[in-house]
Design a protein around this motif. Structure first.
Motif, PDB file in Angstrom:
ATOM      1  N   THR A 321       0.857  -1.200   0.000  1.00  0.00           N
ATOM      2  CA  THR A 321       0.000   0.000   0.000  1.00  0.00           C
ATOM      3  C   THR A 321       0.891   1.248   0.000  1.00  0.00           C
ATOM      4  O   THR A 321       0.647   2.204  -0.745  1.00  0.00           O
ATOM      5  CB  THR A 321      -0.903   0.002   1.257  1.00  0.00           C
ATOM      6  N   GLU A 324       2.396   1.904  -3.412  1.00  0.00           N
ATOM      7  CA  GLU A 324       1.432   2.502  -4.359  1.00  0.00           C
ATOM      8  C   GLU A 324       1.294   3.997  -4.102  1.00  0.00           C
ATOM      9  O   GLU A 324       1.253   4.806  -5.023  1.00  0.00           O
ATOM     10  CB  GLU A 324       0.053   1.848  -4.203  1.00  0.00           C
ATOM     11  N   LEU A 337      -1.177   6.637   6.612  1.00  0.00           N
ATOM     12  CA  LEU A 337      -0.934   5.193   6.741  1.00  0.00           C
ATOM     13  C   LEU A 337       0.040   4.910   7.892  1.00  0.00           C
ATOM     14  O   LEU A 337      -0.181   4.018   8.720  1.00  0.00           O
ATOM     15  CB  LEU A 337      -0.365   4.651   5.418  1.00  0.00           C
TER      16      LEU A 337
END
Ligand code: XUL
Ligand code: MN
Length: 345
Positions: A321, A324, A337
């Motif tokens: 993740t 990306e 995050l």
């Protein structure tokens, strides 16, 4: 992803009597044997030594007596399945080192410092470690005009060369710190330490030990300092701790002031599988002055626990993740995050 087991180490000075520049000791002295017992209890594998931690009163012993006592210390450690991680010559407490050791303005002081360092090499050899740590504590000035910085740099190289020449197998890890006890140190950062090492007689045998708090005191990010040293293959030990901004050297519990900064340090160590190199994770942390004697080792247990929790945090970080987000240049999403991950979300 790294899965190796870390080896932990601690120094006897990390279990202290609670004195500070404003007041006397607040706890009884802790014997070396008690320190060892705590280290064993915590599952640590190594002890960090100043030369006179290993051989008390070594200034009054012959070289042969020093070796004999260091060998006895090695046996004592071996009985407990422990090893010596490194030996550091303690140049900053002796009267001969009053103006710094290697950069003293007094030639007799410089001579003493090199002789003392050679004895530390003897101690290291006798204790079965090839690592000497140099914290250039008083290699700097309180009054800038009192020493020549060009001369100082040359004298530091001469000293490192003399130590390297004392034993062909010895390695030196320089532990830089920008200030305290001096106002301004000559080797304040990892960049300086690595540059110094590269100019020595045998650069392959000179690396660094990074202390988190020392990097913060220099206004630098400890994880970036580690990354810089790791890229050069020179991170031979760490002193993990924490520091609440530009104050005295606080030696706080790892992660206590900046948990995210601690995560970043563990992350960079994990990224190269630091544990697999066999280098130790040392904690240079001190108990708070207010701590009662019975709980004055909790700072070590907490630092280790925080470190291991952060290893888990690094190993469970959603890397795909994050990748990306990085590819998409969405750094706000990355920020979220990281924070959510640290918060347990
Ligand atoms: C001083 C410091 C030292 C070294 C060992 O700030 O960190 O204890 O780690 O000499
Ligand atoms: Mn340290």
């Amino acid at each position: 992803m790294a899965e190796s087991q870390y080896r932990f180490s601690v120094g006897p000075w990390n279990i202290g009597r609670g004195a500070d520049p404003f007041g006397p000791p607040v706890r009884p002295a802790v014997s070396f044997d008690e320190v060892l017992a705590v280290a064993v209890d915590l599952g640590f594998d190594g002890i960090q030594f100043h030369d006179d931690d290993a051989v008390p009163d070594l200034e009054n012993l012959s070289p042969a007596q020093i070796v004999q006592q260091a060998e006895a210390m090695k046996r004592k450690l071996a009985d407990l399945n422990m090893v010596a991680e490194f030996v550091a010559p303690r140049l900053w407490e002796h009267p001969s080192g009053i103006d710094g050791g290697y950069t003293s303005n007094d030639p007799a002081g410089r001579k003493w410092a090199i002789e003392r360092s050679k004895r530390a090499v003897d101690v290291a050899r006798a204790m079965g470690t090839d690592l000497i740590v140099l914290w250039p504590a008083r290699e700097g000035t309180g009054v800038r005009e009192s020493k020549c910085p060009i001369d100082a740099s040359r004298k530091m190289i001469e000293a490192v060369n003399a130590i390297l020449a004392a034993d062909p197998r010895i390695r030196i890890a320089i532990e830089p710190k920008p200030n305290e006890p001096v106002d301004t140190a000559f080797i304040p950062t990892i960049g300086h330490a690595l540059a110094l090492g590269s100019r020595c007689a045998d650069p392959a045998r000179v690396g660094v030990l990074i202390e988190s708090a020392h990097a913060i005191l220099a206004g630098l990010d400890p994880s970036d300092e580690m990354g810089f040293a790791l890229a050069a293959g020179k991170l031979w030990s760490v002193h993990l701790n924490d520091q609440n901004g530009l104050k005295y050297d606080q030696d706080k519990v790892f992660g206590a002031a900046n948990l995210r900064g601690a995560f970043d340090q563990v992350r960079v160590l994990e990224s190269v599988d630091y544990a697999a190199t066999g280098a130790f994770v040392g904690f240079d942390v001190k108990a708070q002055r207010t701590q009662k004697a019975e709980q004055a080792t909790a700072h070590l247990a907490t630092s280790q626990a925080v470190f291991l929790r952060l290893v888990e945090k690094v190993r469970t970080f959603p890397v795909n993740t994050a990748d990306e987000m990085i590819a998409n240049r969405d750094y706000e999403a990355l920020e979220r995050l990281v924070l959510e991950h640290l918060l347990g979300g």
